[in-house]
Design a protein around this motif. Structure first.
Motif, PDB file in Angstrom:
ATOM      1  N   TYR A   1       0.819  -1.216   0.000  1.00 43.40           N
ATOM      2  CA  TYR A   1       0.000   0.000   0.000  1.00 43.40           C
ATOM      3  C   TYR A   1       0.851   1.263   0.000  1.00 43.40           C
ATOM      4  O   TYR A   1       0.580   2.197  -0.763  1.00 43.40           O
ATOM      5  CB  TYR A   1      -0.922  -0.003   1.221  1.00 43.40           C
ATOM      6  CG  TYR A   1      -1.617   1.327   1.424  1.00 43.40           C
ATOM      7  CD1 TYR A   1      -2.686   1.706   0.609  1.00 43.40           C
ATOM      8  CD2 TYR A   1      -1.177   2.221   2.410  1.00 43.40           C
ATOM      9  CE1 TYR A   1      -3.310   2.936   0.787  1.00 43.40           C
ATOM     10  CE2 TYR A   1      -1.805   3.448   2.583  1.00 43.40           C
ATOM     11  CZ  TYR A   1      -2.864   3.796   1.773  1.00 43.40           C
ATOM     12  OH  TYR A   1      -3.477   5.020   1.932  1.00 43.40           O
ATOM     13  N   ARG A   2       1.873   1.322   0.819  1.00 45.40           N
ATOM     14  CA  ARG A   2       2.675   2.547   0.927  1.00 45.40           C
ATOM     15  C   ARG A   2       3.394   2.849  -0.381  1.00 45.40           C
ATOM     16  O   ARG A   2       3.540   4.014  -0.769  1.00 45.40           O
ATOM     17  CB  ARG A   2       3.673   2.433   2.079  1.00 45.40           C
ATOM     18  CG  ARG A   2       3.009   2.478   3.459  1.00 45.40           C
ATOM     19  CD  ARG A   2       4.046   2.537   4.561  1.00 45.40           C
ATOM     20  NE  ARG A   2       3.412   2.726   5.867  1.00 45.40           N
ATOM     21  CZ  ARG A   2       3.087   1.748   6.686  1.00 45.40           C
ATOM     22  NH1 ARG A   2       3.319   0.480   6.334  1.00 45.40           N
ATOM     23  NH2 ARG A   2       2.520   2.005   7.859  1.00 45.40           N
ATOM     24  N   ASP A   3       3.859   1.819  -1.090  1.00 46.00           N
ATOM     25  CA  ASP A   3       4.492   2.039  -2.391  1.00 46.00           C
ATOM     26  C   ASP A   3       3.471   2.535  -3.414  1.00 46.00           C
ATOM     27  O   ASP A   3       3.778   3.411  -4.244  1.00 46.00           O
ATOM     28  CB  ASP A   3       5.140   0.747  -2.888  1.00 46.00           C
ATOM     29  CG  ASP A   3       6.382   0.375  -2.078  1.00 46.00           C
ATOM     30  OD1 ASP A   3       6.830   1.215  -1.269  1.00 46.00           O
ATOM     31  OD2 ASP A   3       6.887  -0.748  -2.249  1.00 46.00           O
ATOM     32  N   MET A   4       2.272   1.985  -3.387  1.00 45.33           N
ATOM     33  CA  MET A   4       1.218   2.433  -4.301  1.00 45.33           C
ATOM     34  C   MET A   4       0.878   3.903  -4.055  1.00 45.33           C
ATOM     35  O   MET A   4       0.751   4.695  -5.001  1.00 45.33           O
ATOM     36  CB  MET A   4      -0.032   1.563  -4.121  1.00 45.33           C
ATOM     37  CG  MET A   4       0.152   0.111  -4.509  1.00 45.33           C
ATOM     38  SD  MET A   4      -1.257  -0.920  -3.991  1.00 45.33           S
ATOM     39  CE  MET A   4      -2.533  -0.305  -5.077  1.00 45.33           C
ATOM     40  N   GLU A   5       0.732   4.261  -2.793  1.00 43.80           N
ATOM     41  CA  GLU A   5       0.376   5.642  -2.451  1.00 43.80           C
ATOM     42  C   GLU A   5       1.495   6.615  -2.828  1.00 43.80           C
ATOM     43  O   GLU A   5       1.241   7.713  -3.303  1.00 43.80           O
ATOM     44  CB  GLU A   5       0.063   5.737  -0.958  1.00 43.80           C
ATOM     45  CG  GLU A   5      -0.153   7.148  -0.433  1.00 43.80           C
ATOM     46  CD  GLU A   5      -1.308   7.874  -1.096  1.00 43.80           C
ATOM     47  OE1 GLU A   5      -1.337   9.113  -1.026  1.00 43.80           O
ATOM     48  OE2 GLU A   5      -2.186   7.212  -1.689  1.00 43.80           O
TER      49      GLU A   5
END
Length: 361
Positions: free
Chosen positions: A121-125
């Protein structure tokens, strides 16, 4: 020492010639090995690479000292300018750090064949936000291309920070102020979206679904917050006509676009494409967040996640943000890609009556 290395070598050479003759070669005292024994420690202590490193450290320490003195001077004499200067310096550090993270993420995607929706999730965001920041920075870069245009750029950046600068270069107070401004602009479209849904409900042939849609709109307009089950009960209306992502009227899409901070001043087919791509991206982010878990987010990440999905979380407590985001994910985790239109309308259903600033009726 009275004798230098060169004089010592000369003495040794003279002894060799006196004792052994001019043409005799020996492996005695005068040999290349002996000379190297004298010279090697000197090379080891005074190599050019070590000198360069020592000089670089000296220069870096002096620059750091001068920079500290300069910052102290600005802080005492020009505190407002120092705040801007400090914000820009820290902003560039954050920007370079994000660029390194993006390079790492992109490298992982290319080398391992990982798709966007399969990233953590953090990489996507981070990818999503960096892409938006880059698009916003392009006009400023174009303006600065002509000779001597840098001075104009600085003036524009000073007077129009919200319009021209990315969040890396906002002060903490500006971040709060600008998020409030952007949310108020977004909230102006809550009621036009609800009115559009009421008008569109007349096209729904199924009487039961028509009543559920009208009741949901009336509940939100009365100031109440609907449950996730009430929103999911009408999901079938948002996968095809009249409320599917490519089946809505152009006017309705123009009111949906600002909910995602997208401009409505584009041709209808382009608005539909952008809503579809951004809606699917948001749905993929929600799936990544569901895998991570809401409780794994720190306070800053939690507020940013709520803000992206329609809530001005700066005026809410952490527990309120976590509760709201959990309800959002209850809706989102049940939706298919074809039902992404309902996710976009949920920005209004779930956030219009939350205490995050008044909506404009």
């Amino acid at each position: 020492m009275a004798l230098s290395c060169s004089s010592l070598c000369s003495q040794l050479s003279l002894i060799r010639h006196c004792r052994l003759g001019k043409n005799r070669i020996t492996h005695g005292l005068y040999s290349p090995y002996v000379v190297c024994q004298f010279r090697l420690p000197l090379c080891r202590h005074y190599s050019s690479s070590e000198v360069r490193r020592g000089f670089a450290r000296y220069v870096a320490s002096k620059l750091q000292w001068a920079n500290t003195k300069y910052e102290d001077f600005l802080k005492k004499r020009f505190p407002r300018f120092f705040l801007l200067y400090h914000t820009f310096v820290e902003g560039f550090k954050l920007l370079f750090r994000d660029a390194k993270d993006i390079r790492r993420i992109k490298g992982k995607m290319w080398s391992d064949g990982v798709k966007f929706q399969d990233l953590p999730y953090r990489d996507m965001e981070k990818l999503r936000q960096f892409r938006r920041d880059l698009i916003k920075a392009i006009p400023l870069v174009i303006i600065s291309i002509p000779p001597f245009a840098n001075y104009l750029v600085f003036v524009l950046m000073y007077f129009f920070p919200r319009q021209l600068l990315i969040p890396h270069f906002w002060t903490p107070s500006q971040q709060l102020e600008f998020r409030r401004v952007y949310h108020s602009l977004r909230a102006r479209h809550h009621w036009p979206v609800l009115k559009g849904l009421e008008c569109t409900s007349q096209q729904v042939k199924n009487g039961h679904l028509q009543r559920q849609l009208k009741d949901l709109c009336a509940k939100v307009q009365s100031g109440a917050n609907p449950k996730a089950s009430e929103i999911l009960a009408i999901r079938s209306l948002f996968s095809g006509p009249p409320l599917g992502i490519r089946r809505m009227s152009v006017d309705h899409m123009r009111h949906i676009s600002p909910l995602l901070f997208l401009t409505p001043r584009l041709p209808g087919f382009l608005i539909g494409q952008r809503l579809s791509s951004h809606g699917l991206e948001l749905l993929q982010l929600d799936r990544g967040l569901s895998r991570l878990g809401v409780h794994q987010l720190n306070d800053s990440e939690l507020r940013q996640a709520c803000y992206l999905r329609g809530l001005n979380a700066d005026v809410l407590g952490v527990n309120q943000c976590r509760e709201w985001l959990s309800q959002w994910l209850q809706v989102s985790s049940s939706l298919k890609d074809s039902e992404v239109s309902l996710l976009l309308h949920s920005i209004v259903f779930l956030s219009a009556n939350y205490p995050s600033g008044p909506s404009h009726h």
